[in-house]
Design an enzyme around this catalytic site. Sequence first.
Site, PDB file in Angstrom:
ATOM      1  N   GLU A  42     -52.309  -8.183  22.234  1.00 27.46           N
ATOM      2  CA  GLU A  42     -52.322  -9.424  23.009  1.00 27.46           C
ATOM      3  C   GLU A  42     -51.711  -9.100  24.356  1.00 27.46           C
ATOM      4  O   GLU A  42     -50.556  -8.688  24.445  1.00 27.46           O
ATOM      5  CB  GLU A  42     -51.461 -10.498  22.338  1.00 27.46           C
ATOM      6  CG  GLU A  42     -52.180 -11.324  21.307  1.00 27.46           C
ATOM      7  CD  GLU A  42     -51.258 -12.402  20.736  1.00 27.46           C
ATOM      8  OE1 GLU A  42     -50.237 -12.742  21.374  1.00 27.46           O
ATOM      9  OE2 GLU A  42     -51.552 -12.893  19.642  1.00 27.46           O
ATOM     10  N   ASP A  53     -42.822 -20.690  26.408  1.00 26.77           N
ATOM     11  CA  ASP A  53     -42.135 -19.423  26.150  1.00 26.77           C
ATOM     12  C   ASP A  53     -40.629 -19.513  26.307  1.00 26.77           C
ATOM     13  O   ASP A  53     -40.111 -20.256  27.130  1.00 26.77           O
ATOM     14  CB  ASP A  53     -42.681 -18.347  27.090  1.00 26.77           C
ATOM     15  CG  ASP A  53     -44.051 -17.859  26.646  1.00 26.77           C
ATOM     16  OD1 ASP A  53     -44.136 -17.357  25.515  1.00 26.77           O
ATOM     17  OD2 ASP A  53     -45.013 -18.021  27.415  1.00 26.77           O
ATOM     18  N   TYR A 168     -54.087 -18.335  15.013  1.00 28.22           N
ATOM     19  CA  TYR A 168     -52.709 -17.939  15.294  1.00 28.22           C
ATOM     20  C   TYR A 168     -51.815 -19.045  14.762  1.00 28.22           C
ATOM     21  O   TYR A 168     -51.787 -20.136  15.322  1.00 28.22           O
ATOM     22  CB  TYR A 168     -52.548 -17.768  16.804  1.00 28.22           C
ATOM     23  CG  TYR A 168     -51.221 -17.195  17.287  1.00 28.22           C
ATOM     24  CD1 TYR A 168     -50.022 -17.465  16.638  1.00 28.22           C
ATOM     25  CD2 TYR A 168     -51.184 -16.380  18.413  1.00 28.22           C
ATOM     26  CE1 TYR A 168     -48.828 -16.945  17.085  1.00 28.22           C
ATOM     27  CE2 TYR A 168     -49.975 -15.854  18.879  1.00 28.22           C
ATOM     28  CZ  TYR A 168     -48.804 -16.149  18.207  1.00 28.22           C
ATOM     29  OH  TYR A 168     -47.612 -15.646  18.666  1.00 28.22           O
TER      30      TYR A 168
END
Lengths: 259, 404
Positions: A42, A53, A168
Site C-alpha cells: 500500500e 491518520d 479492508y
Amino acid sequence: MTLLTNAFSKPHPALVCFITAGDGDTAANLDALVAGGADVIELGMPFTDPMADGPAIQSANLRSLGAGTTTADVLQIAYEFRERHPDVPLVLMGYANPMVRRGPEWFANSAKGAGVDGVICVDIPPEEDEALGPALREQGIAPIRLATPTTDAARLPSVLQGSQGFVYYVSVAGITGKQQAAQDSIEQAVAALKAQTDLPIAVGFGVRTPEQAGAIAKVADGVVVGSALVEIVGEYGAEAPAKLQELTSALAEAVHTAR
Amino acid sequence: MNTQPNSFKNQPDDRGHFGEFGGRYVAETLMPLILDLEREYRAAQADPEFAREFDDLLEHYVGRPSPLYHAERLTEALGGAQVWFKRDELNHTGAHKINNCIGQILLAIRMGKTRIIAETGAGQHGVATATVCARFGLPCVIYMGAEDVKRQSPNVFRMKLLGAEVIPVTSGGATLKDAMNEGLRDWVANVHDTFYIIGTAAGPHPYPEMVRNFQSVIGTEARAQMLDRVGRLPDLLVACIGGGSNALGLFHPFLDDPDVKMLGVEAAGHGLDGDEHAASLLGGSPGVLHGNKTYLLQDEDGQITEGHSISAGLDYPGIGPEHAWLKESGRVEYTAVTDKEALDGFQLLCRTEGIIPALEPSHAIAAVADRAKEMSEDQIILMNLCGRGDKDIFTVAEKLGVEM
C-alpha cells in the site's frame, strides 16, 4: 487472475505493508518491504489534511510534502516499482482531493499507466462512489472499500457493493497507529464480513508487532501494517531499508505461518 | 447547470448535494453516525417540542430577536442607499455562532450523547460551544490551532472559565483547518458518546443544511422586521463569509424574493492577486475537504493551502457547499475585501454609529460602503452585523500601530 487475486490465493495469509510515498528513499524502502516478504504494497499518497491518520502517518505526510512530493512523483514511484516488481500488487491509499483534483478519469488513467492494482480512498464512502469508483472500475483498478466496527449489518451490503480486490477491515473506531482491537472482536467482525462476501478480508489499524499480526492472520486473509513501518522511515532515514526489512521479515514469518 | 431551479430554497437533495457540491465525504467509521444524525435531525424537525425549546432558549438565553437598526449616521456619511443592520452582535456571547450551538446541543441531548467536541479558529464558536455545554452540564473539548491559541488568548480564557478543555493543535499549520482535522480524529475514535458541534455551514451532510436552518432565524426575523418597519423588502443583503453560516442565515429566507439582491463578502487578505487571502470562491477551485465537495484554496495537486486574513474567523481554506452552489447558480454575487479595507470599515462604524464591530463583519461594512454610494437614497441595504469587536481590539491596535 489479477495480481491482487494472486496475492490472496497463496497457501498462507497475506502481509500488506504501507508506507507513504515521497517520505525518504521510497524506492529503496519499498524494495526492503518486498525483500522482507510483503505480499501486497500500500503506497500512501501524501495529503496536507490526513484526518483519519494518527501522528505517525500525519508526520510522514508532512515530511513527504515538505520534500516537495507531487502527484506526478507518486505515480512515478508506483511506475518504477511495477517495473522492478512485476508480480507484487500495488495499491494506492489516500484521500479524495488529490485523487479527484484533475478529474477521476485522469486519475484512473494515470494510475493504470503506472501499473496500480487497487485504490483505497479514505473519504469516499459508497454514498459518494460516483466521485471516483466508476472511473477506477472502467480501468480495471480495484476500488477497495473500508469496513469498520461501526459498519452495521444493514449497511454492510452497500459497502460491499462495487468493492473489489479485498475488503479492508478497520479493526478500531479511531485513527491509524493507535490502540489495537481485541482479538475476539476481530474474529467476530471477519466472520460477519465473510458471511456476506467472497472477497478476501485484510485487517488493519493498530497492528504493530509480529505477535499481533500472527494472531489476526489466524482468522483473516490479510494483515495490514502501516504506522510501525512509517515510524521506522521517520526515525532511521537512509538506514531505514535494513530496519524495514528486519521488521517486515518478522511480520511475514508470523503472518505466513499463522495457520 | 443551465436550468434555473423552481426554488432556491429546495437544496440540498436527499443525499446532501447542493448541485454538484456538498455530499458526505467521510471515513466509513463516521458514515453510520452521519446517517444516524440525519435521521435524528429529521425527527427533531418534525417535533414541535424541539422547535419550542429552541425558540425559548433563543428568546430568553440568547436575547432574540436581535434588533433591526437603521444606521442613519453611516448612511449619511456614505451618501447613497440607506444602511440597516441586523444586530446579531448583540446576542449572548457576542456573535451569531450561538444560534447554531443551541440547536446542535439540543440535538446532541436528544441523541443521548454525553460529550461535546468542537473546533474553533478565532474562538467565537469555541466560546459559544463552551457556553451551551456549561448551560446544559455537558463536558466540552475544544480543538484550536496552536497559532490561534496564541493570537486569541482572551477567548481561550473565556472557554476555560466556562469549563471547557481547550486542546492546542500543533499538526499542519496549527490553524482552523488543522483544528477541524483533530476534531474529526477525536470524533472517529469516540463515535459512541460524542457529538461534534460544527461551527459553520460546512462539513458532511446534514451539517450544512442543519447549520443553515438553525441560523436562518437571522433572515426570518430580519424579513419580518423589515416588512414591519418600512413595509418592503431590502434591495441588497450583505454579509461576510468565512465558512458562510451568518450569510446563509441572512440570505436563505430571502432566496425566493427575486427583487432582493445578495452579496457575500470574502476575505481578500493582502489581495486576490497573491496567495495571501482566504477567498475560496473567488480565488479557489472545487475540491473535497472535511466531508464535503466545495470551493477550496488548493494547489494543482489538490494539496490544501493556508488561508490568510486579518480576521481569524475568515481564514479557513474552504466554504460551505451551499455558497458554492449559489455562486454557480448566479443567485448570490460574491466579492472580496482586503485586510486594509476591512480595517477602514471597522473604524468607520466605530465613529459613525458607536458600534465596535468584529473584524469579520468589518469586511461586509467595507463592501456596503462601496455599494451604498452607487445606489439611490430610496434603496435599502441590509447587512448582518454578525459579531462584536471586543475580541479584536488587540489585533486592530497592533495594525494601527497603537501600544496598549
